[in-house]
Each structure stands twice: as C-alpha cells, then as structure tokens.
Design an enzyme around this catalytic site. Structure first.
Site, mmCIF file in Angstrom:
data_model
loop_
_atom_site.group_PDB
_atom_site.id
_atom_site.type_symbol
_atom_site.label_atom_id
_atom_site.label_comp_id
_atom_site.label_asym_id
_atom_site.label_seq_id
_atom_site.Cartn_x
_atom_site.Cartn_y
_atom_site.Cartn_z
ATOM 1 C CG LEU A 114 -1.915 -1.097 0.829
ATOM 2 C CD1 LEU A 114 -2.736 -1.313 2.714
ATOM 3 C CD2 LEU A 114 -3.013 -0.702 0.200
ATOM 4 C CG ASP A 115 -0.230 5.053 -1.949
ATOM 5 O OD1 ASP A 115 -0.684 4.729 -1.021
ATOM 6 O OD2 ASP A 115 -0.897 4.478 -3.300
ATOM 7 C CB ALA A 116 3.662 6.601 1.680
ATOM 8 C CB SER A 118 -3.281 3.804 0.462
ATOM 9 O OG SER A 118 -2.855 4.365 -0.421
#
Length: 350
Positions: A114-116, A118
C-alpha cells in the site's frame, strides 16, 4: 533423438538456496538471488553464485559472514495507517510498516504493498507459497477498497472502471464497483498494479483523497485499530485466500452491460453464472448503457460527507455484520477470543 536428463536427483529434504534464504528472513527469493549474485553467500565455507543450488538442513550457510537459520513461519495482519511506507527504508516518510510490527517478527515480508497515503489491511508472512497465492494476480484473490474522491462523479465513471483504462503499468480494470455516496466509491480488484486505484481515477479526471483497503479475499479488518498488528490463525488465513460470493450492491461487467441479442441467441437465456468470461464485444457500448444507468440527482451531488464516528474501516456494508465471515456465510468473530495488542501489551477481546 532427445537428449536424456543426466542431472542427478535432488537430495531428499533439500531446498533451493534462494528459497532457504527467504525462509531465513532475507526479504524474498528475488532479494536472495541478488545476495547470491553479489558473492555474499557461503555454503559450508565456500562462496557460491548459483541461486538454484540445493542445500540440506545440515549445511552451514552464511550471509555477509553471519550464520543464516530459518525463521518461524508466521502470518500477521496489520491495519496500516496513513504516512507509513511499505519498505525497509523510511525514504523520508513518518516510518515504515516494519516499525509497527513486533521486533521478533520483522523478518516477515508484506504481501501486496500500500502506498504511503493509503490505509488498511496488509498481510505479512515468510511463507512464499502463501505470498504468491494472495499477492500475485494469478491467484485471483480480491482486494476491496473504499475510496473518497475530490469531487462528485456520475455513473459513467463506474462503467469505465469496469470496462478498463490504460495506466502506465498497463491495462487496468475493476472486478466490481459500487457507489457509497456522491464522492465515495467501493472498488474491488483482482489485479495488483502499482497505485492502480489512484491511477485509474486519475485517468478519468478524479483525484483520490482517501483510500482504505478493507478486505482481502473473505477477510475483513474487524476492530483492529490503525497501527496495530496481530498474528493470524489457520481459519483467518483460509478466509484471506478465498473469495466470497458477490454480495448485493456490487456491480460487475455482467450485471451492468446487457448482452446484444443475435438471431441465433434470441431464444437462448443469458448465462449469468460465475463461470462466464466477460467479453466487451458481447455487450452494448458505454453510451447505450448510460441511457439506462442510474444517476445521482443534483441534490445528492452536493450533499456533504457525513463523519462516521464508528470508523468504517473493516465494516462490511451490511447490518449486524460480525468482523469476519466464513466461506459458508456464517458470521464469526475474528480469532474467537482475546487478542494481544502488540503495541502496548494490553489484552482485549474482539
């Protein structure tokens, strides 16, 4: 005449060296391959450069001069908060997801980043087979996201997500979609392209303000607090590796696009079974579908978002839903008992 295989059979109980290193906590087999290629791995006192070399439990393996031993097999569930990156290096962020895990389990690898910006469910494990089945698109495991956008959208956006859009990572499309409010949507994916949800909406002129992964397979987040992690048992792992039946309210390509009736198919009833493979050529165009699609009213478009003090993370859009559901539809509590909060040691019931 074919050449006979002259390779000797693999010794019983042996494993490939890169798989052995991955089980020792060296991130992944790919990372292990790099270590081997760089000459940093020794087997029985001799440097090796072959990832496919097979080793036995009795062999003495060293990485950078340190003895490498297999770690305990674990599967953990983390409710990732915003601001943490899926990496071993913080890269300027608040921290990494490994900062949120107990120190003794930080050798486990995350499955599907998951990106930062999210939030939501993130599974960790050092079981390579499990990681492949959950994280790789070939496993077909659904991931459900609840998305808040920067503006209201109409039904054409949901239709386009089902038809697919072209993003830098390739052709991307949703398996199911639904509208949660004028600016909020539910998106279910089987693919795992980089920043897929954000990029899909960006292609349609919309910016994602909040993105939460609330489900993996049949596994919901329960009441696991943001920033906290817990060990998963066999039942919970089984939920994460099995997709549920499509619930009411989720729209897929079969439910949205009506099939074109040909002369040969006029007397044949449309097959709406789960085995049907979606073919865009069989269905009406987006313009035709929009004519009968449900659209929001002007009042709905400007209705302000309502704050939910009960925190929507992990709650299925169904009344009286227990935190976790089994494959046969029976609702059960996550873990069936108490859990330990990793961060402060307090024991609390689910």
């Amino acid at each position: 005449m074919t050449e006979e295989n002259t390779y000797p059979p693999a010794p019983e109980g042996s494993v490939r060296l890169n798989k052995f290193l991955a089980s020792c906590g060296y991130e992944s087999r790919r990372a292990a391959d790099r270590l081997i290629a760089e000459g940093r791995v020794e087997v029985n006192g001799k440097a090796v450069d072959t990832p496919g070399l097979r080793v036995l439990p009795t062999d003495f393996v060293k990485v950078d001069g340190r003895h490498a031993t297999p770690k305990e097999e674990v599967v953990l569930l983390l409710n990732k908060p915003r601001g943490y990156v899926c990496s071993r290096d913080a890269q300027g962020a608040i921290g990494t997801v490994y900062d949120l895990l107990p120190v003794k389990y930080r050798y486990a690898n995350y499955i599907g980043r998951l990106d930062a910006d999210s939030e939501g469910l993130l599974i960790f494990s050092n079981n390579g087979t499990l990681s492949q089945s959950i994280g790789h698109p070939s496993g077909g495991i659904e991931k459900e996201y609840w998305v808040t956008l920067d503006q209201a959208f109409d039904s054409s956006v949901l239709l386009q997500l089902l038809k697919g859009v072209r993003i830098p990572e390739g052709q991307a499309k949703a398996k199911y979609v639904s509208r949660l409010s004028a600016r909020r949507a539910c998106v279910v994916l089987e693919q795992g392209l980089k920043r897929q949800v954000r990029q899909m909406f960006a292609c349609l002129g919309l910016r994602v303000k909040k993105l939460v992964r609330v489900r993996i397979g049949s596994l919901w987040g329960g009441d696991l607090e943001p920033g906290h992690a817990m060990l998963m048992d066999e039942e919970q792992v089984a939920l994460a590796t099995t997709n549920p039946r499509r619930r009411k309210g989720l729209m897929g390509a079969k439910q949205v696009f009506k099939p074109r009736r040909t002369e040969q198919a006029k007397d044949t009833e449309y097959d709406d079974s789960e085995d049907y493979v979606f073919n865009p050529a069989d269905f009406e165009t987006e313009e035709e579908a929009l004519e009968s699609a449900t659209k929001f009213t002007d009042g709905e478009a400007f209705e302000p978002e309502r704050e939910n003090n009960n925190r929507p993370f992990g709650k299925a859009p169904r009344a009286k839903r227990a935190p976790f559901a089994s494959r046969d539809g029976e609702r059960r509590g996550f873990g069936g008992g108490e859990r330990r909060n990793f961060r402060d040691g307090e024991r609390r019931g689910f």
